[in-house]
Design a protein around this motif. Structure first.
Motif, PDB file in Angstrom:
ATOM      1  N   ASP A  12      26.260   6.475  59.064  1.00 18.56           N
ATOM      2  CA  ASP A  12      25.585   5.872  57.918  1.00 18.56           C
ATOM      3  C   ASP A  12      24.437   4.957  58.311  1.00 18.56           C
ATOM      4  O   ASP A  12      23.839   4.308  57.463  1.00 18.56           O
ATOM      5  N   ARG A  13      24.122   4.872  59.591  1.00 16.84           N
ATOM      6  CA  ARG A  13      23.053   3.950  59.987  1.00 16.84           C
ATOM      7  C   ARG A  13      21.680   4.547  59.756  1.00 16.84           C
ATOM      8  O   ARG A  13      21.453   5.702  60.044  1.00 16.84           O
ATOM      9  N   MET A  14      20.766   3.726  59.302  1.00 14.36           N
ATOM     10  CA  MET A  14      19.382   4.167  59.137  1.00 14.36           C
ATOM     11  C   MET A  14      18.595   3.632  60.317  1.00 14.36           C
ATOM     12  O   MET A  14      18.320   2.444  60.400  1.00 14.36           O
ATOM     13  N   VAL A  15      18.235   4.529  61.209  1.00  6.54           N
ATOM     14  CA  VAL A  15      17.541   4.114  62.415  1.00  6.54           C
ATOM     15  C   VAL A  15      16.044   4.063  62.143  1.00  6.54           C
ATOM     16  O   VAL A  15      15.490   4.990  61.543  1.00  6.54           O
ATOM     17  N   GLY A  16      15.404   3.000  62.574  1.00  2.00           N
ATOM     18  CA  GLY A  16      13.965   2.901  62.391  1.00  2.00           C
ATOM     19  C   GLY A  16      13.495   1.483  62.608  1.00  2.00           C
ATOM     20  O   GLY A  16      14.142   0.539  62.166  1.00  2.00           O
ATOM     21  N   THR A  38      14.353  13.112  54.873  1.00  2.00           N
ATOM     22  CA  THR A  38      13.855  11.771  55.247  1.00  2.00           C
ATOM     23  C   THR A  38      14.949  10.706  55.162  1.00  2.00           C
ATOM     24  O   THR A  38      14.712   9.540  55.480  1.00  2.00           O
ATOM     25  N   GLY A  39      16.122  11.096  54.674  1.00  2.41           N
ATOM     26  CA  GLY A  39      17.224  10.129  54.662  1.00  2.41           C
ATOM     27  C   GLY A  39      17.510   9.552  53.289  1.00  2.41           C
ATOM     28  O   GLY A  39      18.012   8.434  53.167  1.00  2.41           O
ATOM     29  N   LYS A  40      17.256  10.333  52.232  1.00 10.01           N
ATOM     30  CA  LYS A  40      17.486   9.799  50.876  1.00 10.01           C
ATOM     31  C   LYS A  40      18.977   9.587  50.624  1.00 10.01           C
ATOM     32  O   LYS A  40      19.379   8.568  50.068  1.00 10.01           O
ATOM     33  N   GLU A  67       4.733   9.685  59.246  1.00  5.59           N
ATOM     34  CA  GLU A  67       4.215   8.357  58.936  1.00  5.59           C
ATOM     35  C   GLU A  67       4.864   7.276  59.792  1.00  5.59           C
ATOM     36  O   GLU A  67       4.551   6.101  59.640  1.00  5.59           O
ATOM     37  N   ARG A  68       5.812   7.658  60.623  1.00  6.62           N
ATOM     38  CA  ARG A  68       6.468   6.649  61.462  1.00  6.62           C
ATOM     39  C   ARG A  68       6.834   7.256  62.819  1.00  6.62           C
ATOM     40  O   ARG A  68       7.983   7.236  63.242  1.00  6.62           O
ATOM     41  N   ARG A  69       5.806   7.826  63.437  1.00  5.02           N
ATOM     42  CA  ARG A  69       6.043   8.490  64.718  1.00  5.02           C
ATOM     43  C   ARG A  69       6.636   7.544  65.744  1.00  5.02           C
ATOM     44  O   ARG A  69       7.326   7.951  66.665  1.00  5.02           O
ATOM     45  N   GLY A 111      16.705   8.734  71.051  1.00  5.19           N
ATOM     46  CA  GLY A 111      17.722   8.024  71.837  1.00  5.19           C
ATOM     47  C   GLY A 111      19.042   7.960  71.086  1.00  5.19           C
ATOM     48  O   GLY A 111      20.119   8.195  71.664  1.00  5.19           O
ATOM     49  N   TYR A 112      18.951   7.721  69.807  1.00  5.05           N
ATOM     50  CA  TYR A 112      20.148   7.594  68.969  1.00  5.05           C
ATOM     51  C   TYR A 112      20.914   8.920  68.897  1.00  5.05           C
ATOM     52  O   TYR A 112      22.115   8.988  69.121  1.00  5.05           O
ATOM     53  N   PHE A 113      20.159  10.006  68.620  1.00  2.00           N
ATOM     54  CA  PHE A 113      20.826  11.311  68.527  1.00  2.00           C
ATOM     55  C   PHE A 113      21.291  11.793  69.896  1.00  2.00           C
ATOM     56  O   PHE A 113      22.317  12.460  70.021  1.00  2.00           O
TER      57      PHE A 113
HETATM   58  N1  LIG Z   1      16.658   6.814  59.409  1.00  2.00           N
HETATM   59  C1  LIG Z   1      17.604   7.649  59.832  1.00  2.00           C
HETATM   60  N2  LIG Z   1      18.390   7.308  60.860  1.00  2.00           N
HETATM   61  C2  LIG Z   1      19.340   8.146  61.314  1.00  2.00           C
HETATM   62  N3  LIG Z   1      19.606   9.342  60.785  1.00  2.00           N
HETATM   63  C3  LIG Z   1      18.869   9.728  59.748  1.00  2.00           C
HETATM   64  C4  LIG Z   1      17.820   8.914  59.217  1.00  2.00           C
HETATM   65  N4  LIG Z   1      17.258   9.570  58.193  1.00  2.00           N
HETATM   66  C5  LIG Z   1      17.902  10.727  58.077  1.00  2.00           C
HETATM   67  N5  LIG Z   1      18.878  10.836  58.994  1.00  2.00           N
HETATM   68  C6  LIG Z   1      19.774  11.982  59.198  1.00  2.00           C
HETATM   69  O1  LIG Z   1      19.038  13.143  58.853  1.00  2.00           O
HETATM   70  C7  LIG Z   1      19.824  14.047  58.095  1.00  2.00           C
HETATM   71  C8  LIG Z   1      19.165  14.255  56.727  1.00  2.00           C
HETATM   72  O2  LIG Z   1      19.229  13.039  55.978  1.00  2.00           O
HETATM   73  P1  LIG Z   1      19.517  13.023  54.413  1.00  2.00           P
HETATM   74  O3  LIG Z   1      20.483  14.129  54.021  1.00  2.00           O
HETATM   75  O4  LIG Z   1      19.877  11.655  54.012  1.00  2.00           O
HETATM   76  O5  LIG Z   1      18.051  13.403  53.903  1.00  2.00           O
HETATM   77  P2  LIG Z   1      17.572  13.720  52.421  1.00  2.00           P
HETATM   78  O6  LIG Z   1      16.249  13.069  52.269  1.00  2.00           O
HETATM   79  O7  LIG Z   1      18.648  13.364  51.442  1.00  2.00           O
HETATM   80  O8  LIG Z   1      17.363  15.276  52.461  1.00  2.00           O
HETATM   81  P3  LIG Z   1      17.287  16.327  51.217  1.00  2.00           P
HETATM   82  O9  LIG Z   1      16.131  15.921  50.353  1.00  2.00           O
HETATM   83  O10 LIG Z   1      17.038  17.643  51.888  1.00  2.00           O
HETATM   84  O11 LIG Z   1      18.612  16.254  50.511  1.00  2.00           O
HETATM   85  C9  LIG Z   1      21.212  13.434  57.996  1.00  2.00           C
HETATM   86  O12 LIG Z   1      22.036  13.957  59.015  1.00  2.00           O
HETATM   87  C10 LIG Z   1      20.965  11.971  58.229  1.00  2.00           C
HETATM   88  O13 LIG Z   1      22.097  11.334  58.795  1.00  2.00           O
END
Ligand SMILES: Nc1ncnc2c1ncn2[C@@H]1O[C@H](COP(=O)(O)OP(=O)(O)OP(=O)(O)O)[C@@H](O)[C@H]1O
Length: 515
Positions: free
Chosen positions: A186-190, A220-222, A361-363, A371-373
């Motif tokens: 559940d961590r948002m890495v960035g 993108t992690g929504k 937008e966040r290369r 590193g995380y993955f």
């Molecule tokens: N900032 C982040 N840090 C770590 N892992 C991330 C990050 N953003 C996304 N992920 C990982 O990338 C994958 C896709 O993320 P997620 O399902 O939340 O995207 P989404 O925007 O909801 O995609 P979709 O629009 O296709 O449903 C997941 O496995 C999630 O854990």
């Protein structure tokens, strides 16, 4: 103090290592540590020049240093050896000749190079240049340089981690969000400004009950953002219920959302509660909200306005206390204009919009994510792979139309398929060749097609001409990225320096002119 080779044959190298540790613990800035250690090891090994050259993300974080009479030459040697040494991850010594200049003749000597290894990847290289006649104790010199390189790698890695911890935002209840450390699904890495801005908005929105609309390209992690909102808010002990609205036909979606009474339709043998009821007191995450039909939009609007609904086939109004989080990668404004999405529902959902930035937008976050993955998939597969700086460069320069999801899949494949401990560029299973130009236009954050849409071809473009244009452009970009160092540019492009040389000639590119 410079020492003779004969002295050093008798020398106890443990004292040198101790000295390096003292320098590390006494200096405040990484540049000071690198400079003092380079000078110390250079003098100890009677070298005449030396350099620390960093690669990948570390080149952006730390300035390289040089020392001695042949500083420029050492830096150049470091650049040339960077990829080889970091990929092989072993120290190396080789004969070399410094070319003649207007001030001095050509000089024969030996270049010693050792990798600087961090936790997950090679960070750079430390090189020393010694005149040929004093290369007697080469093996011992190399062993010392290697030990110091390893030491420095760990030191720089610690510095990076410390900076990352400091930069992590505070959560609503004051705990630190240790987003970049360790693995947690559940961590948002960035650590980029774009990601910090999004995290901050998530944290602010978490404490309210307002409807949040998460926007951003696919992957993108929504969903991750929705979970973060729930966890950080005061409903975190209650249910988090998710429904993918695009995955179900309309009638099923309705009964999934609102439930149904017994006998409501064929097969409804029992009463069933819907997601709204299950999420009572908690959070309901409606994914792909932009894809629901107009009829469903009317029904959803009613619940959002009145907070009550009836189960399918029922007439008793049911009241719920649900916090709604919706997500979409559809351009909702355009959908409203085209009449595909109701304007009133749009405003109901668009109370607190938060855009998750694309990877393009966040290369600068890519190395952190890699590193995380890498840590995660190393753990899952019982491996301890590291990634070379050239391979990291390759990953950073790829366009990632599928965003973090695509990157995550790529690293998993890479770990599973890896045949050696240090990942080289050719081991990175990019979905397409890097030489592909940026395939996705920089789309509006809320107007993302699921798959890249090919740009229209210029009418007159012949296929060979277009391929040549792309090839030329990628060569120029690669050279610019590595400050004109051809071996590195070749490595990024996945070709040999010789092949690069051929292309420079073919396209009339002068590396000095394009910097
Ligand atoms: N900032 C982040 N840090 C770590 N892992 C991330 C990050 N953003 C996304 N992920 C990982 O990338 C994958 C896709 O993320 P997620 O399902 O939340 O995207 P989404 O925007 O909801 O995609 P979709 O629009 O296709 O449903 C997941 O496995 C999630 O854990």
């Amino acid at each position: 103090m410079p020492r003779s080779d004969a002295d050093r044959a008798q020398h106890n190298y443990i004292g040198d290592i101790e000295q390096v540790a003292r320098i590390i613990s006494s200096a405040r800035l990484p540049s000071g540590v690198l400079q003092r250690i380079l000078q110390f090891v250079g003098e100890t090994l009677s070298a005449q020049g030396g350099a620390v050259v960093l690669g990948g993300e570390f080149a952006a974080r730390f300035a390289g240093v040089s020392w001695g009479t042949f500083q420029d030459e050492s830096r150049q040697l470091g650049q040339e050896l960077l990829d080889g040494v970091t990929v092989d991850s072993t120290p190396t010594a080789r004969q070399t000749t410094l070319p003649r200049t207007s001030q001095r003749p050509a000089i024969d000597g030996v270049v010693l190079a050792a990798p600087m290894l961090g936790l997950q990847q090679a960070m750079g290289v430390m090189v020393l240049f010694k005149p040929a006649e004093s290369a007697m104790t080469l093996d011992a010199d190399l062993a010392l340089l290697n030990a110091i390189g390893l030491y420095l790698g760990l030191y720089l890695q610690t510095t990076v981690l410390r900076e990352q911890v400091k930069a992590l935002p505070q959560t609503a209840n004051g705990r630190q969000n240790r987003a970049a450390i360790g693995y947690d699904p559940d961590r948002m890495v960035g650590d980029s400004p774009a990601m910090h801005a999004a995290l901050q908005q998530l944290q602010q929105a978490a404490s309210s009950r307002s409807t949040v609309l998460l926007r951003g390209e696919s992957g993108t992690g929504k969903e991750l953002g929705a979970r973060a909102l729930h966890k950080l808010g005061d409903r975190s002990e209650q249910a988090f219920v998710k429904l993918n609205c695009a995955a179900l036909p309309e009638n099923l979606l309705e009964s999934e959302l609102f439930g149904h009474e017994r006998g409501a339709f064929t097969g409804a043998v029992r009463m069933r509660r819907g997601r709204f009821e299950i999420a009572d007191k908690g959070t309901l995450f409606l994914d792909e909200i932009g894809d629901i039909s107009l009829a469903m939009q009317v029904k959803l609007l009613r619940v959002l306005q009145e907070r009550t609904f009836e189960r399918v086939g029922g007439s008793r109004p049911i009241e719920v206390d649900v916090r709604i989080i919706a997500a979409t990668n559809v351009d909702l404004e355009e959908a409203v204009r085209q009449g595909r999405f109701r304007e009133d529902l749009y405003y109901r959902l668009h109370v607190v919009p938060i855009v998750l930035p694309s990877l393009r937008e966040r290369r600068e976050d890519i190395p952190l994510l890699v590193g995380y993955f890498l840590r995660r998939f190393n753990d899952e597969n019982g491996k301890d792979l590291k990634i070379s700086s050239a391979a990291m460069d390759l990953v950073v320069s790829y366009d990632w139309p599928g965003n973090v999801r695509e990157l995550e899949n790529c690293i998993e494949r890479m770990v599973v398929m890896a045949r050696r401990e240090i990942i080289a560029p050719e081991d990175v299973p990019l979905p397409v060749n890097l030489t592909r130009p940026n395939a996705m236009p920089s789309a509006l954050p809320n107007a993302m097609p699921k798959a890249p849409v090919p740009a229209p071809l210029p009418a007159a473009a012949s296929l060979p001409g277009a391929v040549a244009d792309i090839e030329r452009q990628r060569v120029v970009e690669a050279l610019q990225r590595c400050g004109g160092v051809q071996t590195r540019a070749a490595s990024i492009l996945g070709i040999t320096p010789r092949q690069l040389g051929y292309r420079l000639k073919k396209y009339g590119i002068d590396p000095k002119q394009i910097l």
